[in-house]
Design a protein around this motif. Structure first.
Motif, mmCIF file in Angstrom:
data_model
loop_
_atom_site.group_PDB
_atom_site.id
_atom_site.type_symbol
_atom_site.label_atom_id
_atom_site.label_comp_id
_atom_site.label_asym_id
_atom_site.label_seq_id
_atom_site.Cartn_x
_atom_site.Cartn_y
_atom_site.Cartn_z
ATOM 1 N N GLU A 13 9.377 11.273 -2.050
ATOM 2 C CA GLU A 13 8.289 11.976 -2.931
ATOM 3 C C GLU A 13 8.664 13.320 -2.790
ATOM 4 N N TYR A 14 8.684 13.753 -1.661
ATOM 5 C CA TYR A 14 8.862 15.531 -1.642
ATOM 6 C C TYR A 14 10.014 15.964 -2.445
ATOM 7 N N GLN A 15 11.090 15.160 -2.220
ATOM 8 C CA GLN A 15 12.363 15.724 -2.969
ATOM 9 C C GLN A 15 11.878 15.707 -4.469
ATOM 10 N N LYS A 16 11.544 14.581 -4.939
ATOM 11 C CA LYS A 16 10.991 14.435 -6.404
ATOM 12 C C LYS A 16 10.050 15.592 -6.823
ATOM 13 N N ASN A 17 9.212 16.071 -6.077
ATOM 14 C CA ASN A 17 8.295 16.839 -6.798
ATOM 15 C C ASN A 17 8.433 18.257 -5.848
ATOM 16 N N ALA A 18 9.559 18.376 -5.295
ATOM 17 C CA ALA A 18 9.758 19.722 -4.662
ATOM 18 C C ALA A 18 9.703 21.076 -5.201
ATOM 19 N N SER A 19 9.907 21.013 -6.656
ATOM 20 C CA SER A 19 9.899 22.282 -7.442
ATOM 21 C C SER A 19 8.590 22.555 -7.896
ATOM 22 N N THR A 22 4.897 23.106 2.977
ATOM 23 C CA THR A 22 4.980 23.077 4.275
ATOM 24 C C THR A 22 4.046 22.017 5.035
ATOM 25 N N GLU A 23 3.201 21.807 4.263
ATOM 26 C CA GLU A 23 2.074 20.434 4.581
ATOM 27 C C GLU A 23 2.785 19.227 4.413
ATOM 28 N N ARG A 24 3.536 19.048 3.407
ATOM 29 C CA ARG A 24 4.584 17.967 3.048
ATOM 30 C C ARG A 24 5.513 17.635 4.123
#
Length: 168
Positions: free
Chosen positions: A68-74, A80-82
């Motif tokens: 999920e982090y990779q999908k929404n990283a941008s 930092t929280e994620r």
């Protein structure tokens, strides 16, 4: 010359009288004949599967968070929280693995609780037989990898089972 021959004969006689007596046991064979050992192994296997499933669940949660982090990283403003949440999940999985399967973990404690008394009983039976029959050493055939041949006549595995109350 006679003195040398006499001393040599005396030396050979003294060495021969100090010959050691050996016996063999086959721990794998003995343990397979003991139902309590098989039950303990089955219980350990079930616990191990349960614990492994729990660890895999935590690892999967960490992977899901990471994906999920990779999908929404941008688009994320609180990266930092994620990242910390992912790291925390991965740490939870690692801590569980250590808790269950580490050297001081639940698995080792449970194995000692279930199998330790069986191994102690076998050891005591072997010790009693060795003392009674004046054996200097008892070797485990199952773990003696360098043993090429040993006469079945010195195998006391069945005696150990009889002493423990198991017929073969």
């Amino acid at each position: 010359m006679k003195k040398i021959i006499f001393l040599a004969a005396l030396l050979v006689c003294s060495i021969a009288t100090q010959a050691q007596r050996f016996a063999l046991v086959d721990m794998e064979y003995i343990l397979k004949q003991i139902p309590a050992y098989e039950q303990a192994n089955q219980q350990m296997e079930n616990l191990s599967k349960q614990w492994q499933s729990e660890i895999e669940t935590k690892a999967q949660e960490a992977k899901t968070l990471y994906d999920e982090y990779q999908k929404n990283a941008s688009t994320l403003s609180a990266k930092t929280e994620r990242e910390n949440a992912i790291i925390a999940k991965e740490k939870e999985a690692a801590d569980l693995r250590k808790k269950y399967f580490g050297p001081e973990g639940e698995g080792m404690k449970k194995r000692q609780e279930l199998i330790g008394p069986i191994q102690d009983a076998i050891y005591n039976a072997i010790k009693d037989i060795a003392t009674q029959k004046n054996y200097d050493a008892v070797i485990d055939r199952a773990s003696a990898q360098s043993m090429i041949f040993a006469s079945p006549r010195i195998d006391i595995s069945n005696e150990v089972l009889s002493k423990l109350g198991y017929s073969n």
